[in-house]
Design an enzyme around this catalytic site. Structure first.
Site, short mmCIF file in Angstrom:
data_model
loop_
_atom_site.label_atom_id
_atom_site.label_comp_id
_atom_site.label_asym_id
_atom_site.label_seq_id
_atom_site.Cartn_x
_atom_site.Cartn_y
_atom_site.Cartn_z
N LYS B 80 -77.80 -18.99 -3.16
CA LYS B 80 -77.40 -17.84 -2.33
C LYS B 80 -78.65 -17.19 -1.73
O LYS B 80 -79.64 -16.97 -2.43
CB LYS B 80 -76.63 -16.84 -3.21
CG LYS B 80 -75.98 -15.69 -2.46
CD LYS B 80 -75.18 -14.83 -3.44
CE LYS B 80 -74.49 -13.66 -2.78
NZ LYS B 80 -73.75 -12.83 -3.76
N SER B 155 -69.20 -11.49 -2.09
CA SER B 155 -70.18 -11.77 -1.06
C SER B 155 -70.68 -13.21 -1.07
O SER B 155 -71.25 -13.67 -0.09
CB SER B 155 -71.38 -10.84 -1.22
OG SER B 155 -72.04 -11.10 -2.44
N SER B 179 -68.79 -10.84 -6.93
CA SER B 179 -69.21 -11.74 -5.84
C SER B 179 -69.44 -13.19 -6.22
O SER B 179 -69.69 -14.02 -5.34
CB SER B 179 -70.48 -11.20 -5.18
OG SER B 179 -70.17 -10.02 -4.49
#
Lengths: 99, 497
Positions: B80, B155, B179
């Site tokens: 990420k 997210s 997330s």
């Protein structure tokens, strides 16, 4: 609870060093008002005798020996800077003319 | 699609170790898959093709030299883009960090490299991890491989979509309010949030420091446990990292796969069942999952956690407060964007213009909300009260874990929703994390494992465990997974533009 005014949002944006447009003032004032009213009910349960918890892990100061060691190399530290002069970060003037 | 991209990380690691294939071959197969589907999915913000192949070749050399590497050596992974990677762009999906190259690797990335995992690139996210749909990325949304008109969760939508679309067998996510788990649920992948402090936060761009936690996004529970073991453990560089060994998560996952949960007590939170707004299809899939746990021998009881309903509002005061403070470092001085520095403006104005241009709408909203909640006159009413709610939620967890070993809940109230359907009303978007937030406030581990479909879209079941009892949640999650044939993760969704 009083509604959040455009002026209040403008003041908060200034405190946060965030330029906002006139349109954003309207949008944010409405949305913040809605968010704040939807979260306000936490007051229903948070009584005086309940201690606040700031962190999931109970923390005390974590100390290490004070040993000198090399830091980030100057070139590496400056590599991502938006402006550099004489091997230093170049910063916009801090005081304006009229100050 | 190469046959290699159909395998789990565990299978790939074993095949590489046995010399049936090489790290380079596997890496190339995934890079080809990325080339084929990422123009549609947009899971990646940056693909490091050449460095990945070079790293894979180095792993092959180490293996050939007889070096003892871990079970995931040679397996590719996507990270990420809020986790810093040396000399590889790290943007947090924000314009304020466009083209920024960090001077160091996050501790967890260093551990990945040392264990021989191959970093494929950086995945898309909501800007600074603020959002539940990946629609707030400054570089455009990621699409859900199951239905490209829908969100991949947030997210960590990029990490979850990359794994679901077989663009990477493993990914790293971060979970502040859900997330990792929420995108996992809506893309049919496994998302695990380790105990807070169980994986170092050194090198994670901070959003809400008391809640942020990095963890695995994978296709199977065993893969998550294997990855957890690689990235977990104490780190001197993170003063909030727990100084204790990683719980025996891999062993627990393997035990779970035997499908026997005799002696395990599972609690179902009554207040979640009563919560408004959960889709009937999600509730049905969850209830079927609980039935399965019972059939495997678990004892399922109802428990009451009366303050869980206050977790969401408390979170939406604590997280923005910490974010308004953490994001103060983006001032246009030491790194990133600078706007308006033409010699006529003073620092404060340059700073305001830079932050206005650099931050997107959700980040601005939260910075202003956090500034409000922390400001004189409101601090006690909002931030102070929210911290008390955190105490109450923690007490609920503690009381529940005196009665049961783990708690089960749906991961999300709804399946992946269509793009744009919740962006107009922030409070509607915030509901996506209703069931995931309590464990962030408490700090215990939680995992989302696929438990079925609703309207043809994946549904996740969440298992929450006590602090540092991560192994328990892996055992229960693996047991549930063992009953599925084929596993949801084995059903590659057809990616269509």
């Amino acid at each position: 609870m009083a509604a959040i005014s455009r002026e209040e949002v403008a003041h908060l944006a200034h405190l946060a060093r965030l330029a906002v447009t006139e349109d954003e003032l309207d949008t944010f004032a409405g949305q913040l008002d809605q968010i704040v009213s939807s979260v306000a009910r936490i007051g229903e349960v948070a009584a005086d005798d309940i201690a606040p918890t700031s962190h999931a892990v109970p923390l005390t100061n974590v100390m290490r020996a004070d040993e000198p060691r090399p830091g980030l190399a100057r070139e590496a530290a400056l590599a991502g800077a938006p402006a550099v002069e004489d091997d230093r970060f170049r910063v916009p003037q801090i005081l304006s003319e009229e100050a | 699609m190469s046959e290699l991209t159909g395998r789990t990380a565990e299978e790939l690691g074993a095949a590489i170790a046995a010399g049936e294939t090489s790290a380079v071959e596997v890496t190339r197969a995934y890079l080809e898959r990325i080339d084929a589907v990422d123009p549609t999915v947009h899971a990646f913000l940056h693909v490091a093709a050449e460095p990945a192949v070079a790293q894979a070749a180095e792993v092959d050399r180490r293996i050939a030299a007889g070096e003892k590497l871990g079970p995931l050596a040679g397996v590719p992974i996507a990270v990420k883009d809020i986790v810093v990677t040396k000399d590889m762009p790290t943007t947090a999906a924000s314009k304020i960090l466009e083209n920024w190259l960090p001077p160091y690797d996050a501790t967890l990335v260093r551990k990945l490299r040392e264990a021989g995992l191959v970093v494929l690139g950086k995945t898309n996210l909501d800007e600074f991890a603020m959002g539940s749909s990946t629609e707030y990325s400054a570089y455009g949304p990621t699409r859900n491989p199951w239905d490209t008109s829908r969100i991949p969760g947030g997210s960590g939508g990029g990490s979850a979509a990359a794994v679901a679309a077989r663009e990477a067998p493993l990914a790293i996510g971060t979970d502040t309010g859900g997330s990792i788990r929420q995108p996992g649920a809506v893309t049919g992948t496994v998302g695990a949030k380790p105990t807070y402090g169980g994986v170092s936060r050194y090198g994670l761009i901070a959003f809400s420091s008391s809640l942020d936690q990095a963890g695995p996004v994978t296709r199977t529970v065993t893969d998550a446990a294997l990855l957890h073991e690689v990235i977990g453990g104490h780190d001197r560089c993170d003063s909030t990292s727990i100084d204790a060994p990683v719980p025996p998560v891999v062993e627990a996952a393997r035990r779970g796969l035997t499908g026997d949960l005799t002696g395990v007590k599972v609690g179902v939170v009554r207040e979640f069942a009563a919560a408004q707004g959960a889709e009937p299809g999600v509730v049905a899939a969850f209830e079927a999952g609980v039935q399965t746990l019972t059939k495997l021998g678990a004892e399922v009881v109802e428990v009451s956690c009366p303050h869980f309903e206050y977790a969401l509002p408390a979170y939406y005061l604590i997280a923005p407060s910490e974010c308004s403070s953490n994001l103060a470092r983006f001032d246009g001085v030491r790194y990133g964007l600078r706007v308006g520095d033409d010699g006529s403006r003073a620092l404060e104005e340059v700073m305001s213009l830079t932050r206005d241009r650099g931050f997107g709408p959700e980040v601005k909203r939260r910075v202003i909300l956090g500034t409000y909640a922390l400001s004189a006159g409101y601090y006690d009413a909002f931030y102070g009260q929210a911290q008390k709610v955190r105490t109450l939620v923690t007490r609920d967890f503690t009381a529940a874990f005196e009665q049961v070993d783990v708690l089960a809940a749906p991961t999300t109230p709804f399946v992946a929703f269509p793009f744009g359907s919740r962006t107009a009303d922030p409070t509607q978007m915030y509901l996506a994390d209703l069931y995931t937030i309590p464990s962030n406030l408490y700090g215990g581990p939680a995992i989302s494992v696929p438990c079925g479909l609703s309207e043809g879209l994946p549904v996740g079941l969440q298992i929450m465990a006590p602090t540092m009892a991560d192994d328990r949640m892996y055992r229960v999650a693996a047991a549930l997974e063992s009953t599925q044939s084929p596993r949801l993760a084995d059903q590659t969704p057809e990616v269509t533009a």
